[in-house]
Scaffold this motif. Structure first.
Motif, PDB file in Angstrom:
ATOM      1  N   ALA A  53      37.153   9.081  28.732  1.00  0.00           N
ATOM      2  CA  ALA A  53      38.199   8.444  27.926  1.00  0.00           C
ATOM      3  C   ALA A  53      37.748   7.026  27.633  1.00  0.00           C
ATOM      4  CB  ALA A  53      39.542   8.427  28.655  1.00  0.00           C
ATOM      5  N   ASP A  54      37.860   6.615  26.391  1.00  0.00           N
ATOM      6  CA  ASP A  54      37.494   5.259  25.979  1.00  0.00           C
ATOM      7  C   ASP A  54      36.091   4.873  26.419  1.00  0.00           C
ATOM      8  OD1 ASP A  54      40.068   5.010  24.901  1.00  0.00           O
ATOM      9  OD2 ASP A  54      40.887   4.314  26.803  1.00  0.00           O
ATOM     10  N   GLY A  55      35.170   5.835  26.356  1.00  0.00           N
ATOM     11  CA  GLY A  55      33.776   5.542  26.645  1.00  0.00           C
ATOM     12  C   GLY A  55      33.407   5.487  28.107  1.00  0.00           C
ATOM     13  N   VAL A  89      31.403  18.509  29.569  1.00  0.00           N
ATOM     14  CA  VAL A  89      31.865  17.162  29.261  1.00  0.00           C
ATOM     15  C   VAL A  89      33.058  17.283  28.328  1.00  0.00           C
ATOM     16  CG1 VAL A  89      31.262  14.936  28.242  1.00  0.00           C
ATOM     17  CG2 VAL A  89      29.545  16.222  29.542  1.00  0.00           C
ATOM     18  N   MET A  90      34.160  16.685  28.732  1.00  0.00           N
ATOM     19  CA  MET A  90      35.392  16.787  27.958  1.00  0.00           C
ATOM     20  C   MET A  90      36.039  15.421  27.809  1.00  0.00           C
ATOM     21  SD  MET A  90      37.195  20.291  29.329  1.00  0.00           S
ATOM     22  CE  MET A  90      38.030  20.526  27.747  1.00  0.00           C
ATOM     23  N   GLY A  91      36.965  15.340  26.877  1.00  0.00           N
ATOM     24  CA  GLY A  91      37.718  14.121  26.660  1.00  0.00           C
ATOM     25  C   GLY A  91      38.398  14.167  25.315  1.00  0.00           C
ATOM     26  N   PRO A  92      39.371  13.301  25.097  1.00  0.00           N
ATOM     27  CA  PRO A  92      40.039  13.267  23.791  1.00  0.00           C
ATOM     28  C   PRO A  92      39.058  12.934  22.685  1.00  0.00           C
ATOM     29  CG  PRO A  92      41.201  11.935  25.434  1.00  0.00           C
ATOM     30  CD  PRO A  92      39.884  12.292  26.030  1.00  0.00           C
ATOM     31  N   SER A  93      39.440  13.220  21.464  1.00  0.00           N
ATOM     32  CA  SER A  93      38.635  12.827  20.319  1.00  0.00           C
ATOM     33  C   SER A  93      38.410  11.318  20.356  1.00  0.00           C
ATOM     34  CB  SER A  93      39.349  13.223  19.025  1.00  0.00           C
ATOM     35  OG  SER A  93      38.594  12.856  17.904  1.00  0.00           O
ATOM     36  N   VAL A 125      36.347   9.063  33.619  1.00  0.00           N
ATOM     37  CA  VAL A 125      37.622   8.786  34.267  1.00  0.00           C
ATOM     38  C   VAL A 125      37.990   9.817  35.329  1.00  0.00           C
ATOM     39  CG1 VAL A 125      38.544   7.475  32.326  1.00  0.00           C
ATOM     40  CG2 VAL A 125      38.874   9.958  32.403  1.00  0.00           C
ATOM     41  N   ASP A 126      37.292  10.939  35.353  1.00  0.00           N
ATOM     42  CA  ASP A 126      37.602  11.950  36.364  1.00  0.00           C
ATOM     43  C   ASP A 126      36.489  12.985  36.392  1.00  0.00           C
ATOM     44  OD1 ASP A 126      38.984  13.182  38.384  1.00  0.00           O
ATOM     45  OD2 ASP A 126      40.612  13.941  37.125  1.00  0.00           O
ATOM     46  N   ARG A 127      36.411  13.700  37.508  1.00  0.00           N
ATOM     47  CA  ARG A 127      35.499  14.830  37.666  1.00  0.00           C
ATOM     48  C   ARG A 127      36.268  15.961  38.326  1.00  0.00           C
ATOM     49  NH1 ARG A 127      32.172  10.335  38.499  1.00  0.00           N
ATOM     50  NH2 ARG A 127      30.111  10.434  37.477  1.00  0.00           N
ATOM     51  N   LEU A 128      35.994  17.185  37.902  1.00  0.00           N
ATOM     52  CA  LEU A 128      36.675  18.341  38.462  1.00  0.00           C
ATOM     53  C   LEU A 128      35.644  19.413  38.806  1.00  0.00           C
ATOM     54  CD1 LEU A 128      39.400  19.705  39.126  1.00  0.00           C
ATOM     55  CD2 LEU A 128      39.422  20.583  36.776  1.00  0.00           C
ATOM     56  N   PRO A 129      35.318  19.563  40.090  1.00  0.00           N
ATOM     57  CA  PRO A 129      34.385  20.616  40.483  1.00  0.00           C
ATOM     58  C   PRO A 129      35.063  21.976  40.530  1.00  0.00           C
ATOM     59  CG  PRO A 129      35.080  19.377  42.409  1.00  0.00           C
ATOM     60  CD  PRO A 129      35.720  18.712  41.216  1.00  0.00           C
ATOM     61  N   ARG A 130      34.293  23.046  40.381  1.00  0.00           N
ATOM     62  CA  ARG A 130      34.797  24.420  40.428  1.00  0.00           C
ATOM     63  C   ARG A 130      36.090  24.537  39.620  1.00  0.00           C
ATOM     64  NH1 ARG A 130      33.206  22.839  45.280  1.00  0.00           N
ATOM     65  NH2 ARG A 130      35.327  22.417  45.958  1.00  0.00           N
ATOM     66  N   PRO A 131      36.019  24.222  38.332  1.00  0.00           N
ATOM     67  CA  PRO A 131      37.240  24.128  37.523  1.00  0.00           C
ATOM     68  C   PRO A 131      37.851  25.476  37.191  1.00  0.00           C
ATOM     69  CG  PRO A 131      35.328  23.903  36.133  1.00  0.00           C
ATOM     70  CD  PRO A 131      34.813  23.955  37.541  1.00  0.00           C
TER      71      PRO A 131
END
Length: 260
Positions: free
Chosen positions: A227-229, A50-54, A232-238
């Motif tokens: 982003a903002d709760g 799980v990722m995203g800006p602060s 907004v995107d998903r990336l499989p096999r990153p």
């Protein structure tokens, strides 16, 4: 709710499900929407980053998923159990028996040995740890000759491996990892991530990891971007480059502010 509520599973199709979860912090004009109508499912035996800006809501997601925070609306279902139907005693029991946790700060008890730290959650749950199993697990993680050491006698990477062993020992339905490599050097971080990857690929463990590190995220099966709760995107096999590119775009001024 009674113990019967804890023992009554809703579904067994996923290790973790969020159904239209909303969580706000504060009141009135100072209120911040940390999670905004979030729905997601984590299949068993998968590694999700799980990722995203602060301020995107990652920490709130982890807290709601583990029952540490209760959402304002929506449902969280972990290992088939609706957390909204459980009182604090049942939630504590569920965390001890069906969840594992790995933190950036290791959270080891300095006065206990490595083996004792690994066995501690089972003892809190009223279960006796099998010493042979503890030693075998530590051996697999390269700590077979460190079972009697105290945490202060270990490197950061070794301490994090002890924390992973502690999380794995009870065979939880899911492990929540919060920036598990944030305090480690590059080599130690790679070793820890390799151990987490092996736990999923070879042992069928389910892991949800919050991270800021694109390299760490590249060990996952799927990266979910917030982003903002919101998702907004998903990336499989990153791969790390693609993750870094997406994070750079999410961290642009248009996404500034938002949830915690």
């Amino acid at each position: 709710m009674t113990r019967a509520a804890y023992d009554n599973p809703v579904t067994i199709n996923a290790a973790l499900e969020l159904h239209r979860v909303t969580k706000r912090h504060g009141h009135g004009e100072t209120s911040v929407t940390a999670l905004d109508d979030v729905s997601m499912a984590i299949p068993r035996g998968t590694f999700t980053a799980v990722m995203g800006p602060s301020g995107s809501g990652k920490s709130t997601l982890l807290n709601c998923a583990a029952g540490l925070d209760r959402p304002d609306s929506g449902a969280v279902v972990l290992d088939g159990h609706d957390l909204g139907g459980l009182d604090e005693t049942a939630l504590t029991r569920l965390r001890r028996e069906r969840m594992g946790f790995v933190f950036q700060s290791f959270n080891l008890v300095q006065t206990l040995t490595v083996a004792q730290n690994v066995a501690l959650p089972l003892e809190f749950a009223g279960r006796r740890a099998d010493g042979r199993r503890v030693r075998a697990l530590l051996g697999r993680l390269g700590l077979g000759d460190r079972t009697g050491h105290r945490p202060a006698q270990l490197s950061g990477g070794q301490q994090q491996r002890v924390a992973i062993a502690r999380a794995i020992l009870s065979e939880p339905a899911i492990i929540f990892a919060d920036e598990p490599t944030g305090a480690l050097d590059t080599q130690s971080a790679r070793e820890v991530l390799g151990i987490l990857r092996h736990a999923v690929s070879q042992e069928g463990q389910t892991i949800v990891m919050v991270t800021h590190d694109p390299v760490a995220a590249s060990y996952a099966d799927l990266v979910v971007f917030f982003a903002d709760g919101r998702i907004v995107d998903r990336l499989p096999r990153p791969d790390a480059a693609a993750v870094a590119d997406r994070m750079a775009r999410l961290s642009a001024p248009a996404h500034a502010g938002g949830a915690r």
